[in-house]
Design a protein around this motif. Structure first.
Motif, short mmCIF file in Angstrom:
data_model
loop_
_atom_site.label_atom_id
_atom_site.label_comp_id
_atom_site.label_asym_id
_atom_site.label_seq_id
_atom_site.Cartn_x
_atom_site.Cartn_y
_atom_site.Cartn_z
N HIS A 1 -38.08 -21.23 12.12
CA HIS A 1 -36.73 -21.03 11.57
C HIS A 1 -36.17 -19.65 11.94
CE1 HIS A 1 -33.52 -20.82 8.62
NE2 HIS A 1 -34.09 -19.77 8.05
N ILE A 2 -36.97 -18.62 11.78
CA ILE A 2 -36.49 -17.28 12.10
C ILE A 2 -36.25 -17.17 13.60
CG2 ILE A 2 -37.04 -14.81 12.05
CD1 ILE A 2 -38.56 -15.34 9.45
N TYR B 1 -34.29 -28.71 7.54
CA TYR B 1 -34.14 -28.34 6.13
C TYR B 1 -34.43 -29.53 5.23
CZ TYR B 1 -31.67 -24.41 8.28
OH TYR B 1 -31.34 -23.35 9.05
N TRP C 1 -21.21 -19.45 5.02
CA TRP C 1 -22.16 -19.53 3.89
C TRP C 1 -21.54 -18.84 2.68
CZ3 TRP C 1 -24.67 -22.80 6.49
CH2 TRP C 1 -25.11 -22.56 7.80
N HIS D 1 -24.94 -25.50 10.50
CA HIS D 1 -26.23 -25.77 11.15
C HIS D 1 -26.06 -26.95 12.08
CE1 HIS D 1 -27.38 -24.22 7.20
NE2 HIS D 1 -26.89 -25.30 6.67
N VAL E 1 -41.15 -21.35 8.59
CA VAL E 1 -40.52 -20.03 8.55
C VAL E 1 -40.53 -19.38 9.94
CG1 VAL E 1 -40.74 -17.68 7.63
CG2 VAL E 1 -40.95 -19.64 6.10
N ASN F 1 -34.81 -18.24 -2.53
CA ASN F 1 -35.75 -19.22 -2.02
C ASN F 1 -36.82 -18.57 -1.14
OD1 ASN F 1 -36.02 -21.71 0.36
ND2 ASN F 1 -36.29 -22.22 -1.77
N ARG G 1 -28.96 -25.27 -5.68
CA ARG G 1 -28.54 -25.59 -4.31
C ARG G 1 -28.14 -27.04 -4.17
NH1 ARG G 1 -26.49 -26.61 -0.44
NH2 ARG G 1 -26.74 -25.90 1.70
N THR H 1 -24.89 -15.10 13.94
CA THR H 1 -25.68 -15.98 13.08
C THR H 1 -26.57 -15.17 12.14
OG1 THR H 1 -25.69 -17.78 14.68
CG2 THR H 1 -27.45 -17.77 13.06
N HIS I 1 -30.49 -18.79 -0.54
CA HIS I 1 -31.35 -18.57 0.62
C HIS I 1 -32.37 -17.48 0.37
CE1 HIS I 1 -32.50 -16.95 4.59
NE2 HIS I 1 -32.53 -18.23 4.92
N LYS J 1 -19.33 -16.01 10.15
CA LYS J 1 -19.69 -16.09 11.56
C LYS J 1 -18.43 -15.81 12.36
CE LYS J 1 -23.59 -19.24 11.62
NZ LYS J 1 -24.12 -20.51 12.11
C1 HEM Z 1 -39.30 -18.54 3.29
C2 HEM Z 1 -38.44 -18.21 4.14
C3 HEM Z 1 -37.15 -18.93 4.47
C4 HEM Z 1 -36.72 -20.18 4.14
C5 HEM Z 1 -37.47 -21.23 3.33
C6 HEM Z 1 -35.42 -20.36 4.70
C7 HEM Z 1 -34.64 -21.50 4.56
C8 HEM Z 1 -33.35 -21.63 5.02
C9 HEM Z 1 -32.48 -22.71 4.71
C10 HEM Z 1 -32.83 -23.89 3.81
C11 HEM Z 1 -31.30 -22.49 5.33
C12 HEM Z 1 -30.06 -23.34 5.23
C13 HEM Z 1 -29.16 -22.67 4.25
C14 HEM Z 1 -28.39 -23.60 3.39
O1 HEM Z 1 -27.59 -24.39 3.90
O2 HEM Z 1 -28.59 -23.55 2.17
C15 HEM Z 1 -31.42 -21.28 6.08
C16 HEM Z 1 -30.44 -20.72 6.87
C17 HEM Z 1 -30.61 -19.53 7.56
N1 HEM Z 1 -31.69 -18.66 7.46
FE1 HEM Z 1 -33.37 -18.96 6.44
N2 HEM Z 1 -35.07 -19.24 5.37
C18 HEM Z 1 -36.11 -18.33 5.25
C19 HEM Z 1 -36.18 -17.06 5.76
C20 HEM Z 1 -35.25 -16.53 6.60
C21 HEM Z 1 -35.34 -15.23 7.22
C22 HEM Z 1 -36.50 -14.27 6.97
C23 HEM Z 1 -34.25 -15.09 8.03
C24 HEM Z 1 -33.84 -14.00 8.93
C25 HEM Z 1 -34.36 -12.85 9.07
C26 HEM Z 1 -33.45 -16.27 7.88
C27 HEM Z 1 -32.26 -16.51 8.52
C28 HEM Z 1 -31.46 -17.60 8.30
C29 HEM Z 1 -30.20 -17.80 8.98
C30 HEM Z 1 -29.62 -16.87 10.02
C31 HEM Z 1 -29.68 -19.03 8.51
C32 HEM Z 1 -28.42 -19.72 8.97
C33 HEM Z 1 -28.93 -20.57 10.09
C34 HEM Z 1 -28.08 -21.66 10.61
O3 HEM Z 1 -27.06 -21.39 11.23
O4 HEM Z 1 -28.46 -22.83 10.48
N3 HEM Z 1 -34.10 -17.14 7.02
N4 HEM Z 1 -32.70 -20.77 5.86
#
Ligand code: HEM
Ligand code: HEM
Ligand code: SF4
Ligand code: SF4
Lengths: 264, 358
Positions: free
Chosen positions: A215-216, A152, A36, A144, A212, A47, A100, A230, A44, A239
Motif C-alpha cells: 500500500h505504501i 481495501y 479525502w 482510488h 501495508v 486505523n 468509516r 497523492t 486513515h 489532490k
Molecule cells: C496500517 C497502515 C495503513 C493502513 C491499514 C492503510 C489503509 C488505507 C486505506 C483503507 C485507505 C483508503 C482510505 C479511505 O478511503 O478510507 C488508504 C489510503 C491512503 N493511504 Fe493508507 N494505510 C496505512 C498506512 C499508510 C501510510 C503509512 C501511508 C503513507 C506514508 C499511507 C498513505 C495512503 C495514501 C496516500 C492513501 C490514498 C491512496 C489512494 O489514492 O488510493 N497509508 N490507506
C-alpha cells in the motif's frame, strides 16, 4: 446530452446519492480537488496507528520476546499490560471502522465503492494491466483506482472482519455467558475450535503487514507517476489534478455552489 | 421377577453404612459442582432411583478411558459400578466372555430400550471392516445400541472428535461417534483420557436429575468444560507477569514459571484439569511442570508439536511458525515492491525519452 455523471460511466462513483467533491481552481490548467474529507483522513491515521499497536502487542502475545525484569516472583504485569493495550487498541480499531462504514454512505463520491457493477471489474482489469506494465485503457482516477478499492475491500474490509470476529471470540473466551461473549458464540462455526481461531487471528495479522508494504509503495508510485500530490493528499485531503482529469465533473460549478444535477 | 433395588438399597446390601452413603452423596454433589444445599437432592435421588443400566462399547480406542474411569476416587469407583449403575456390558471389566456376553448385549438393548445409557470410547472407522467385535461390525452394533439408548455418553477425544485414530493421515477414515447418532442425545466428555471424576460426575448427574446436564455449544457439559485450563491455571500469575519457562531445565522451570513458550496449549483447551486435577485431586500436568498438550480439544494430535507454539494453516493439518512465515511473506512483498519500483522508474524514464524524441 448524456449526463456526464451517469453512474455507469465511472467506476469511482458508486451510489446515486453521493455528492461530487469540492473543487478549487488553481489556474486554467489545474484544479485542487478535495478528495479525502476530514473523517476519511482521521479514519486513515487512527486505523494505521491502531493496526501498528495491535501488531506489535499481538506479536508479543504470540511470542513474548522479553521477560519481566523482576525474576522469581510474579509481581510484574508485563503480559497483562501488553494484552491490555492490545484490547484497548482493538476497541478503537473497531469503533473507527464503524465510523468509516457510516462515512461510506455520508461522504463524497470518493468515500464509497461499489463492487457490483460491470464497469468496476472492467476498470480493475485495466488497472491490473497497468501495474503489469502492459498496454491498457486505464483512465486516470482522482480517488482510488478500482484495484486499490479492491485491496481495501479484501484487507480492510474482509480482513478486519476476520480480525474482529476471531479477536472478540478470543477476548470473551473466559466469559462465554457475558453479553459480548454471547454475541460471538457462533464464531467457531466458521473458524473452527479455539486453536484454529487463534491461528486465523495470527495469520491474517501478517496479511495486514504485507498489505501495508504494498500500500505504501503503491501510494508513492502513484505520486511519482501522476505528480498529483497523492502522498500529501492523505494528510491535507487535496489532490492537484489537471482540468481534464475531472472531465466527468467539469461543468460543475466552482467551489461552494451545489449543482442539483449530480444528485440523481 | 424380583423387584429392582434402589441405589441406596444395593449400597446397604454391599455393607455400606448410612453414614458412608451420605458421605458418598456429598462428594458426588461436590463433583457435579452443585451447591452444598443441593446435597439433599442427591441423597433423595440415590434413595429412590434404581440403578441405571449402562452399556459400555469400545470402538477404535486404547482403553485409556476405561483405565481413567476405574480410578475415580470421589465417588469411589466401587460405589459407581456396584451401586449407582448396573454395568451390563463392558469388555474390560466383565468376568465372563464370549457368546454369553455378546448375547447379553442384544438382550439388554431389547429389555431396557430407551432406559439404558450407552457409554462409548473410541472412534468409528468409515469402513466397518477395520473394526469387528465378536465377528460383527462394531459400527453396526454401535448404531443399534445408540438408537435405543436414553442417552449416549461419548467418553474421550476419540469418540468425541475422532482423536488419535483420526489424526493425519487417518488410515481408517475414523469419525467421531456423533456423526452416526441421529435421535439420541449425546454428551461429549472429551479428554485423552477424560478426568475420572468428570466421567462419573456426568453419570451421577443423569441419575440425580433424570436428564442430561447442561451442554455448551460443542455439546460438552458446562459444569466441567466451561473454562479453559489457562483461565484457572496455577501458573497464570506468571503468564500475566511475563515470566516464562524457556527450556525445561532452566531456572524458570525450577521456579514454576508459565509454560506458554514451551508450547502450553492451556490457552486453547477446555477442560477441568486446573480445578479438579487428576488422581483424586493430586496434581495435573501443568502443576507437575509439563505443558498442557490440549488433549481434550479436537485435532489435538495434529496441533503439535507439543512443546512449541504454532499456528495451523486453515483447512489443513499443517502447523507452522506464524511469525517466520509472516516475515518471509513480508520479505517477498518487499522484494516484489523493489523490483516493481525499479521497473516503474525505468519505464517512466524510457517513456519520457521517447516522448522527448517525438
Ligand atoms: C496500517 C497502515 C495503513 C493502513 C491499514 C492503510 C489503509 C488505507 C486505506 C483503507 C485507505 C483508503 C482510505 C479511505 O478511503 O478510507 C488508504 C489510503 C491512503 N493511504 Fe493508507 N494505510 C496505512 C498506512 C499508510 C501510510 C503509512 C501511508 C503513507 C506514508 C499511507 C498513505 C495512503 C495514501 C496516500 C492513501 C490514498 C491512496 C489512494 O489514492 O488510493 N497509508 N490507506
Ligand atoms: C488488525 C488488527 C489485529 C492484529 C494485527 C492483531 C494481532 C494479534 C496477534 C498477532 C495475536 C497473537 C496470536 C497468538 O497468540 O498466536 C493476537 C492475539 C489476540 N488478539 Fe489480536 N489483533 C488484531 C485485532 C484484534 C481485535 C479487534 C481483537 C478484539 C478484541 C483482538 C483480540 C485479541 C485477543 C483476545 C488475543 C489473544 C490474547 C491472549 O490470549 O492473551 N485482536 N492479536
Ligand atoms: S502454564 Fe499454560 S495454562 Fe498455565 S498460564 Fe501458562 S500458558 Fe496458561
Ligand atoms: S492439562 Fe491439558 S493435556 Fe493435560 S490432561 Fe488436561 S487437557 Fe489434557
Amino acid at each position: 446530452m448524456a449526463n456526464p455523471y451517469h453512474l455507469d460511466e465511472s467506476s469511482e462513483s458508486a451510489f446515486k446519492n453521493e455528492y461530487p467533491p469540492k473543487i478549487e481552481k488553481v489556474n486554467n490548467e489545474t484544479v485542487k480537488i478535495y478528495v479525502w474529507e476530514l473523517p476519511v483522513r482521521i479514519f486513515h491515521w487512527v486505523n494505521a496507528a491502531a493496526i501498528f499497536a495491535l501488531m506489535i502487542t499481538g506479536i508479543y502475545i504470540g511470542n513474548p520476546f522479553f521477560d519481566s525484569m523482576i525474576q522469581g516472583e510474579a509481581s510484574g504485569f508485563i503480559m497483562g499490560w501488553v494484552r491490555y493495550i492490545h484490547f484497548f487498541s482493538a476497541f478503537i480499531f473497531t469503533a473507527n471502522l464503524l465510523v468509516r462504514l457510516y462515512w461510506t454512505f455520508a461522504g463524497n463520491k470518493y468515500a464509497s465503492s461499489n463492487l457490483f457493477r460491470k464497469i468496476f471489474w472492467k476498470d480493475t482489469w485495466e488497472s491490473v494491466k497497468f501495474y503489469l506494465f502492459l498496454k491498457n485503457k486505464k483512465p486516470h482516477f482522482v480517488g482510488h483506482n478500482p484495484l486499490a478499492q479492491l485491496s481495501y475491500w479484501v484487507v480492510i474490509g474482509v480482513g478486519s472482519i476476520i480480525m474482529i470476529l476471531t479477536g472478540y471470540y478470543l477476548y470473551t473466551e473466559p466469559q462465554p455467558e457475558s453479553f459480548l461473549g454471547k454475541l460471538f458464540q457462533w464464531v467457531p462455526v466458521i473458524f473452527g475450535d479455539s486453536f484454529d481461531i487463534r491461528s486465523w487471528h495470527h495469520l491474517v495479522a501478517w496479511a495486514f503487514m504485507a498489505f501495508v508494504v504494498a500500500h505504501i509503495y503503491l501510494s508513492i508510485r502513484e505520486d511519482y507517476l501522476s505528480k498529483n500530490g497523492t502522498m500529501s493528499s492523505i494528510f491535507t485531503g487535496y489532490k492537484t489534478e489537471s482540468k481534464d482529469s475531472i472531465e466527468d465533473i467539469k461543468d460543475e460549478s466552482m467551489p461552494g455552489e451545489k449543482n442539483d444535477k449530480y444528485y440523481m | 421377577m424380583k423387584k429392582q433395588k434402589t441405589i441406596y438399597e444395593s449400597a446397604l446390601d454391599q455393607g455400606i453404612s448410612r453414614r458412608d452413603f451420605l458421605k458418598m452423596c456429598t462428594a458426588l454433589a461436590a463433583t457435579m459442582g452443585l451447591d452444598f444445599s443441593q446435597t439433599d437432592n442427591v441423597v433423595e435421588a440415590m434413595e429412590t432411583k434404581k440403578r441405571v443400566p449402562v452399556l459400555w462399547l469400545q470402538l477404535q480406542d486404547c482403553t485409556g478411558c476405561s483405565e481413567s474411569f476405574i480410578r475415580s476416587t470421589h465417588p469411589k469407583i466401587e460405589s459407581v459400578i456396584f451401586d449407582m449403575i448396573s454395568l451390563e456390558y463392558t469388555e474390560v471389566l466383565s468376568a465372563a466372555s464370549g457368546v454369553q456376553v455378546e448375547s447379553n448385549l442384544e438382550t439388554v438393548i431389547k429389555k431396557y430400550k430407551g432406559e439404558y445409557i450407552l457409554a462409548v470410547e473410541g472412534s468409528v472407522p468409515d469402513n466397518a471392516g477395520y473394526l469387528m467385535v465378536g465377528g460383527k461390525s462394531a459400527k453396526d452394533t454401535f448404531i443399534r445400541a445408540a438408537e435405543n439408548a436414553k442417552a449416549v455418553i461419548s467418553y474421550g477425544s476419540c469418540a468425541s472428535w475422532g482423536g488419535i485414530p483420526a489424526a493425519y493421515p487417518n488410515p481408517t477414515k475414523a469419525k467421531p461417534i456423533t456423526k452416526l447418532v441421529k435421535n439420541t442425545p449425546v454428551i461429549l466428555v472429551p479428554g485423552c483420557p477424560p478426568i475420572a471424576e468428570v466421567m462419573t460426575g456426568v453419570i451421577a448427574h443423569i441419575i440425580t436429575f433424570g436428564e442430561i446436564p447442561e451442554l455448551d455449544v460443542a455439546g460438552r457439559p458446562k459444569a466441567f468444560y466451561r473454562h479453559r485450563i489457562h483461565d484457572k491455571c496455577n501458573r497464570r500469575a506468571y503468564f500475566d507477569a511475563g515470566l516464562f519457562v524457556e527450556s525445561f531445565d532452566d531456572e524458570g522451570a525450577k521456579q514454576g514459571y508459565c509454560l506458554y513458550k514451551v508450547g502450553c496449549k492451556g490457552p486453547t483447551t477446555y477442560n477441568s484439569c486446573a480445578e479438579m486435577r487428576w488422581n483424586g485431586g493430586t496434581s495435573y500436568p501443568i502443576q507437575s511442570g509439563n505443558p498442557c498438550i490440549g488433549c481434550s480439544e479436537s485435532n489435538f494430535w495434529d496441533n503439535g508439536p507439543f512443546f512449541t507454539r504454532r499456528a495451523k494453516v486453515p483447512g489443513t493439518q499443517i502447523t507452522i511458525n506464524p511469525d517466520k512465515v509472516g516475515v518471509a511473506v513480508l520479505g517477498a512483498t518487499a522484494a516484489g515492491v523493489a523490483i516493481h519500483g525499479a521497473a516503474t522508474v525505468a519505464k517512466k524514464k524510457h517513456d519520457e525519452k521517447i516522448r522527448g524524441e517525438e
